[in-house]
Each structure stands twice: as C-alpha cells, then as structure tokens.
Design a protein around this motif. Structure first.
Motif, PDB file in Angstrom:
ATOM      1  N   VAL A  53       0.862  -1.180   0.000  1.00  0.00           N
ATOM      2  CA  VAL A  53       0.000   0.000   0.000  1.00  0.00           C
ATOM      3  C   VAL A  53       0.903   1.237   0.000  1.00  0.00           C
ATOM      4  CG1 VAL A  53      -2.217   0.809   0.901  1.00  0.00           C
ATOM      5  CG2 VAL A  53      -1.347  -1.407   1.641  1.00  0.00           C
ATOM      6  N   ALA A  54       2.040   1.100  -0.690  1.00  0.00           N
ATOM      7  CA  ALA A  54       3.032   2.161  -0.799  1.00  0.00           C
ATOM      8  C   ALA A  54       2.734   3.003  -2.038  1.00  0.00           C
ATOM      9  CB  ALA A  54       4.421   1.535  -0.899  1.00  0.00           C
ATOM     10  N   PRO A  55       3.417   4.143  -2.213  1.00  0.00           N
ATOM     11  CA  PRO A  55       3.230   4.939  -3.423  1.00  0.00           C
ATOM     12  C   PRO A  55       3.470   4.111  -4.691  1.00  0.00           C
ATOM     13  CG  PRO A  55       4.459   6.182  -1.793  1.00  0.00           C
ATOM     14  CD  PRO A  55       4.318   4.793  -1.250  1.00  0.00           C
ATOM     15  N   THR A  56       2.765   4.464  -5.754  1.00  0.00           N
ATOM     16  CA  THR A  56       2.800   3.688  -7.001  1.00  0.00           C
ATOM     17  C   THR A  56       4.215   3.510  -7.539  1.00  0.00           C
ATOM     18  OG1 THR A  56       0.609   4.551  -7.532  1.00  0.00           O
ATOM     19  CG2 THR A  56       1.842   3.552  -9.328  1.00  0.00           C
ATOM     20  N   THR A  57       5.045   4.523  -7.390  1.00  0.00           N
ATOM     21  CA  THR A  57       6.406   4.448  -7.926  1.00  0.00           C
ATOM     22  C   THR A  57       7.232   3.334  -7.273  1.00  0.00           C
ATOM     23  OG1 THR A  57       7.004   6.204  -6.364  1.00  0.00           O
ATOM     24  CG2 THR A  57       6.545   6.860  -8.647  1.00  0.00           C
ATOM     25  N   LEU A  58       6.806   2.859  -6.107  1.00  0.00           N
ATOM     26  CA  LEU A  58       7.536   1.806  -5.398  1.00  0.00           C
ATOM     27  C   LEU A  58       6.973   0.412  -5.673  1.00  0.00           C
ATOM     28  CD1 LEU A  58       7.928   3.551  -1.913  1.00  0.00           C
ATOM     29  CD2 LEU A  58       9.526   3.569  -3.835  1.00  0.00           C
ATOM     30  N   HIS A  59       5.829   0.334  -6.322  1.00  0.00           N
ATOM     31  CA  HIS A  59       5.162  -0.957  -6.512  1.00  0.00           C
ATOM     32  C   HIS A  59       6.040  -1.995  -7.198  1.00  0.00           C
ATOM     33  CE1 HIS A  59       0.703   0.526  -6.103  1.00  0.00           C
ATOM     34  NE2 HIS A  59       1.451   0.832  -5.063  1.00  0.00           N
ATOM     35  N   TYR A  60       6.627  -1.603  -8.324  1.00  0.00           N
ATOM     36  CA  TYR A  60       7.357  -2.600  -9.120  1.00  0.00           C
ATOM     37  C   TYR A  60       8.505  -3.219  -8.340  1.00  0.00           C
ATOM     38  CZ  TYR A  60      10.326  -4.828 -12.523  1.00  0.00           C
ATOM     39  OH  TYR A  60      11.105  -5.752 -13.173  1.00  0.00           O
ATOM     40  N   ASN A  61       9.355  -2.392  -7.731  1.00  0.00           N
ATOM     41  CA  ASN A  61      10.525  -2.925  -7.024  1.00  0.00           C
ATOM     42  C   ASN A  61      10.130  -3.853  -5.886  1.00  0.00           C
ATOM     43  OD1 ASN A  61      12.329  -1.594  -8.679  1.00  0.00           O
ATOM     44  ND2 ASN A  61      12.530   0.191  -7.333  1.00  0.00           N
ATOM     45  N   LEU A  62       9.076  -3.479  -5.147  1.00  0.00           N
ATOM     46  CA  LEU A  62       8.629  -4.327  -4.034  1.00  0.00           C
ATOM     47  C   LEU A  62       8.015  -5.631  -4.547  1.00  0.00           C
ATOM     48  CD1 LEU A  62       7.057  -1.599  -1.697  1.00  0.00           C
ATOM     49  CD2 LEU A  62       9.150  -2.906  -1.288  1.00  0.00           C
ATOM     50  N   CYS A  63       7.213  -5.523  -5.600  1.00  0.00           N
ATOM     51  CA  CYS A  63       6.607  -6.725  -6.189  1.00  0.00           C
ATOM     52  C   CYS A  63       7.682  -7.672  -6.707  1.00  0.00           C
ATOM     53  CB  CYS A  63       5.669  -6.351  -7.338  1.00  0.00           C
ATOM     54  SG  CYS A  63       4.103  -5.620  -6.842  1.00  0.00           S
ATOM     55  N   GLU A  64       8.636  -7.130  -7.437  1.00  0.00           N
ATOM     56  CA  GLU A  64       9.702  -7.962  -8.013  1.00  0.00           C
ATOM     57  C   GLU A  64      10.490  -8.662  -6.912  1.00  0.00           C
ATOM     58  OE1 GLU A  64      13.528  -7.545 -11.025  1.00  0.00           O
ATOM     59  OE2 GLU A  64      13.073  -5.961  -9.575  1.00  0.00           O
ATOM     60  N   LEU A  65      10.846  -7.926  -5.874  1.00  0.00           N
ATOM     61  CA  LEU A  65      11.617  -8.498  -4.770  1.00  0.00           C
ATOM     62  C   LEU A  65      10.846  -9.632  -4.104  1.00  0.00           C
ATOM     63  CD1 LEU A  65      14.245  -8.213  -3.173  1.00  0.00           C
ATOM     64  CD2 LEU A  65      13.092  -6.543  -1.691  1.00  0.00           C
TER      65      LEU A  65
END
Length: 324
Positions: free
Chosen positions: A67-79
C-alpha cells in the motif's frame, strides 16, 4: 496461518492493517514504512514490529500487502516474487506498462498468487448485479471527488478513473477499437479532471468523467443495454434495474408507458444490497486464494489491462494539450 507483511502504513495502509489484524488465519508479522510519523502511530496502536529493511520483512512472511506509493510498486513486487512470496498490491499495479508486463512474466514463472487492489469490484452495489446478464452498449460514468493533496503524485486517471476502467473492462465483452480523451491540470502538475470516450469493437461506447477538484462527491455508473437500464451508485451503495417486463418479473413494481410502438410495461428492480466491507472482502479473498489454492479475484492480467488503457488515455490527453 498466513504470515503477512504490509508495506506502507499511510491513510489507506492503516485501513488495510486494521482489517488484517482482525482476520482469521492471518498473522501480521510487521510493517515497512520510511515515514517515522506513520511508524510511530502504528507501533503504538497495534504493537507490531517495524522493519527498516524491506527484504528482511519479505523474507519473514508468506505474503506481502503493498500500500506504498505507485512508484515503489514494481521494485517491491519484483523483490517479493523473486523470493517466492505471494503479493497483494494496490491499484494501479505499477507506475509504467513495461513494469506491469514484466510482473506478468515473473508471476507466471514463480507460480505465486498475485492480486491487484481494484476495490470497486467488491462494492456491494456492484456485487448486487452478480448473476445478472450485463451486456451494455452504452456506459456513462461520473467519479467526482473533492480536492485532497494526498494522491496527487499521479494523475486523476491513475488515481480515480482506473477504478472505472477496470469495471468497464470486466463487463464489456469486446476489445477496444478507439479512445479519445481530454483533461486539464488545475491544482497539481498532472490532469485533475478528465473526460474519456472508449469505443469497443462490438459497438459499445463508454463515456467516463473523473474529477478530483469537485465540490461534491459522486461515484455513479449507468449501463444501457437492450431492453434495460442499470444504475449503480458506488458511493451510496444503491443499485437499480429498469427493464422491459418479462414473465419472470412477477412481483416487481411495474409501470405502463405509451410509445410509438404501443404500450410497453417496464419493471423496476432494486436488488438486495448485502452490506459488506469491500477492502476486507478483497483481502479475505487474497488470503483464501493462498490457503485454499484458489484463483485470485483480480489478477495480474487485469491490473495490466487497466493500466494499459489508463496510459493510452494519458497519451491522448498529452496529444490534445495546446502548445504554449
């Protein structure tokens, strides 16, 4: 027992957290948020540990809720995916279409559960139409909100309209033929109000208006199809179906109307609205998809498709802006 970690405990993150903390078969292991102010209030209220390294939280759980800012979604999802963890991520799925396409491949290879938080799918007013044959040929949508600085890091398309894009794509049984759009930036650096026309190959047309600079709130969708009109009020949780009467409509309120083709009888149906918490429902379905090995309610492909349309709209708006 599902061990879950939450990333982002701002306004919406706290709502997610409050639901997860009281959910059966779920243990909230901890949270990650770089904001000391957010962290202090959560640790005090919920007495759960704060992780300062994202990977450490990911390695401590079975699933994460982003539930972080959109710009952080990809890196967290990938990790998380590369560590074999299940993922729930708020809409929009990622910041760019290319990021979303990469996630589609990663999810397919990792065989994990991945759900996108398109919460209006679980609005009681929309759920009331489950089982009803929806085949709209014209859709009119108004989603209006008062200005709030929170969320203006993205355009009104990615902030508000994406809810309706997802709903429209889920009910129209056709592919998109053409998109036209216009939008204006008023209070922020991205479009704050926009109007979009989506034309589908089957002839259906969807006209969507979203604004985050209105004086009143509105979240209404109107569907017009052969012999029927369906009104959905996502804000007040009301649904109305007005249609040409059939023998199956006995017991409904009816009204006779004179037309050029003679008298016609319409039936008015107000389906039962079963009150529920949409956020809790989507999180419970995410839990069940993992513990019971069921398909997720809103998958990575759904998230990608909504994002692709949103970015096509943003491109159209950019093309329509006058040169200064």
């Amino acid at each position: 027992m599902l061990k879950i970690g939450i990333f982002g405990v701002g306004h919406l993150g706290k709502i997610h957290l409050s639901q997860l903390m009281t959910m059966k078969d779920v243990e909230v292991v901890g949270f990650y948020d770089p904001s000391n102010a957010h962290a202090a209030s959560v640790t005090t209220q919920y007495n759960i540990p704060r992780f300062t390294i994202a990977e450490e939280l990911i390695q401590s759980v079975n699933a994460i809720d982003i539930v972080a800012p959109t710009t952080l979604h990809y890196n967290l999802c990938e990790l998380a995916i590369r560590n074999g963890k299940h993922v729930f991520v708020e809409k929009p799925i990622t910041n760019t279409v290319e990021e979303a396409k990469t996630l589609v491949k990663l999810v397919d290879e990792a065989h994990i559960k991945f759900q996108v938080g398109h919460v209006e799918r679980f609005n009681p007013a929309f759920l009331a139409l489950k089982g009803y044959d929806l085949n709209p040929m014209f859709i009119e949508v108004h989603r209006l909100a008062e200005f709030n600085p929170r969320g203006t890091d993205v355009s009104v398309i990615l902030d508000l309209m994406i809810h309706d894009i997802d709903i429209v794509l889920s009910i129209v049984k056709s592919t998109i033929n053409r998109i036209s759009a216009s939008g204006v930036s008023v209070m922020s650096n991205t479009p704050d109000i926009a109007n979009v026309r989506i034309e589908f190959h089957n002839g259906c047309v969807a006209n969507l208006t979203s604004s985050r600079i209105s004086l009143k709130k509105m979240r209404k969708m109107r569907l017009f199809q052969k012999d029927a009109y369906i009104g959905i009020d996502f804000l007040d949780k009301k649904t109305e179906i007005i249609k040409i009467k059939t023998p199956a409509d006995a017991g409904l309120f009816t009204l006779d109307i004179d037309t050029n083709d003679g008298k016609k009888t319409i039936a008015i149906d107000n389906p039962e609205i079963k009150q529920s918490n949409a956020i809790r429902m989507e999180l419970e379905l995410f839990r069940d998809s993992i513990l019971q090995n069921k398909p997720v309610a809103v998958g990575v492909i759904d998230g990608l498709q909504a994002l692709e349309v949103a970015h096509q709209i943003l491109q159209k708006i950019g093309q329509s802006q006058p040169e200064v």
